[in-house]
Scaffold this motif. Sequence first.
Motif, short mmCIF file in Angstrom:
data_model
loop_
_atom_site.label_atom_id
_atom_site.label_comp_id
_atom_site.label_asym_id
_atom_site.label_seq_id
_atom_site.Cartn_x
_atom_site.Cartn_y
_atom_site.Cartn_z
N TYR A 7 -26.74 18.37 38.06
CA TYR A 7 -27.79 17.36 38.15
C TYR A 7 -28.96 17.85 39.01
O TYR A 7 -30.14 17.63 38.68
CB TYR A 7 -27.24 16.06 38.72
CG TYR A 7 -26.29 15.31 37.80
CD1 TYR A 7 -26.44 15.39 36.42
CD2 TYR A 7 -25.25 14.54 38.31
CE1 TYR A 7 -25.58 14.70 35.57
CE2 TYR A 7 -24.39 13.85 37.47
CZ TYR A 7 -24.55 13.94 36.09
OH TYR A 7 -23.70 13.26 35.25
N ILE A 8 -28.65 18.51 40.11
CA ILE A 8 -29.70 19.02 40.99
C ILE A 8 -30.51 20.10 40.28
O ILE A 8 -31.75 20.13 40.36
CB ILE A 8 -29.08 19.58 42.29
CG1 ILE A 8 -28.56 18.41 43.15
CG2 ILE A 8 -30.09 20.41 43.08
CD1 ILE A 8 -27.80 18.83 44.38
N ILE A 57 -26.37 11.05 40.75
CA ILE A 57 -25.70 11.66 41.90
C ILE A 57 -25.23 10.59 42.87
O ILE A 57 -24.09 10.62 43.37
CB ILE A 57 -26.63 12.66 42.60
CG1 ILE A 57 -26.98 13.82 41.66
CG2 ILE A 57 -25.99 13.19 43.88
CD1 ILE A 57 -28.01 14.79 42.23
N PHE A 58 -26.10 9.62 43.15
CA PHE A 58 -25.75 8.56 44.10
C PHE A 58 -24.56 7.74 43.59
O PHE A 58 -23.63 7.45 44.34
CB PHE A 58 -26.96 7.64 44.34
CG PHE A 58 -27.80 8.07 45.50
CD1 PHE A 58 -27.68 7.43 46.72
CD2 PHE A 58 -28.70 9.11 45.37
CE1 PHE A 58 -28.46 7.82 47.81
CE2 PHE A 58 -29.49 9.50 46.44
CZ PHE A 58 -29.37 8.87 47.66
N LYS A 59 -24.59 7.39 42.32
CA LYS A 59 -23.51 6.58 41.75
C LYS A 59 -22.18 7.33 41.82
O LYS A 59 -21.15 6.75 42.18
CB LYS A 59 -23.84 6.22 40.30
CG LYS A 59 -22.79 5.34 39.64
CD LYS A 59 -23.20 4.97 38.22
CE LYS A 59 -22.15 4.09 37.55
NZ LYS A 59 -22.54 3.71 36.16
N ASN A 115 -21.65 7.61 52.02
CA ASN A 115 -22.75 6.69 52.28
C ASN A 115 -24.08 7.37 51.93
O ASN A 115 -24.11 8.54 51.55
CB ASN A 115 -22.75 6.20 53.74
CG ASN A 115 -22.88 7.35 54.74
OD1 ASN A 115 -23.60 8.32 54.52
ND2 ASN A 115 -22.17 7.24 55.86
N GLN A 116 -25.18 6.64 52.08
CA GLN A 116 -26.48 7.16 51.64
C GLN A 116 -26.87 8.42 52.39
O GLN A 116 -27.37 9.38 51.80
CB GLN A 116 -27.56 6.09 51.83
CG GLN A 116 -28.93 6.54 51.32
CD GLN A 116 -29.95 5.42 51.36
OE1 GLN A 116 -29.60 4.26 51.56
NE2 GLN A 116 -31.21 5.76 51.18
N GLN A 117 -26.65 8.44 53.69
CA GLN A 117 -27.00 9.61 54.49
C GLN A 117 -26.18 10.83 54.07
O GLN A 117 -26.71 11.95 53.97
CB GLN A 117 -26.79 9.33 55.97
CG GLN A 117 -27.18 10.50 56.88
CD GLN A 117 -27.00 10.20 58.35
OE1 GLN A 117 -26.81 9.04 58.72
NE2 GLN A 117 -27.06 11.22 59.17
N ILE A 163 -27.00 16.56 48.81
CA ILE A 163 -28.05 17.04 47.92
C ILE A 163 -28.85 18.16 48.59
O ILE A 163 -29.17 19.17 47.97
CB ILE A 163 -28.99 15.88 47.52
CG1 ILE A 163 -28.23 14.87 46.65
CG2 ILE A 163 -30.22 16.40 46.78
CD1 ILE A 163 -29.03 13.61 46.34
N ALA A 164 -29.14 17.99 49.87
CA ALA A 164 -29.91 19.00 50.61
C ALA A 164 -29.15 20.31 50.69
O ALA A 164 -29.73 21.39 50.52
CB ALA A 164 -30.23 18.48 52.01
#
Length: 201
Positions: free
Chosen positions: A36-37, A51-53, A61-63, A69-70
């Motif tokens: 995906y990235i 990716i989030f899902k 969590n979001q962080q 991803i980073a």
Amino acid sequence: MRFLFCGDSNCPEWFLAESALLTKIASVKMKLVTQYILQNIVEGIDTSAKIFKMLEGSGFNQQEINSTIACVSYIVENSAKYDVSEQILIKELIDLGLPKENCEQLSKTFKQYKDKLQQVYENQIIRIGKAVEFHYGISKFIVSESVVPQKQIEGNRFIDTNITFQHDNGKQECCQFVIFPEQLEDMLNSFKKAQKLMMQL
């Protein structure tokens, strides 16, 4: 410890701190996250929602998702820039403590997109044509100090420069500019610093 995917340098501290998250992802999901990235970078497809899902389903969590991803982006982008092979990348990621299955899935997916990724970065390089003519002259002028600070026009001298570039398509382009002695000195010092840094790589 130096790593080729880090430009034969040490890994940045932030990456070492966050890379532990990559050990918590199942190998199948590691493949998908990497894919995906890479799709986002190479094809411009917004895959962030996928990716989030997927990672939220793994308890991230979001962080933690943003950090994941980073980290993956850092690995694939640098590996492309430094032309790291699949096998070397697998070995270096294992040396960092990542599970072998995750390293293999990430590296194999990277290999599939490597050529396209390198093409993306090649297209981002700023290019100018070959310089075919270069003319300059040192001139003097009179100007009010209220217009240009005196320290910029010491001796009222400036260099009038004219450079002609020829591009790959044969078209020529003329570039004219004026530079003051103090600016020229600053530019030369910047070039020397850049050269010194490049020699250290």
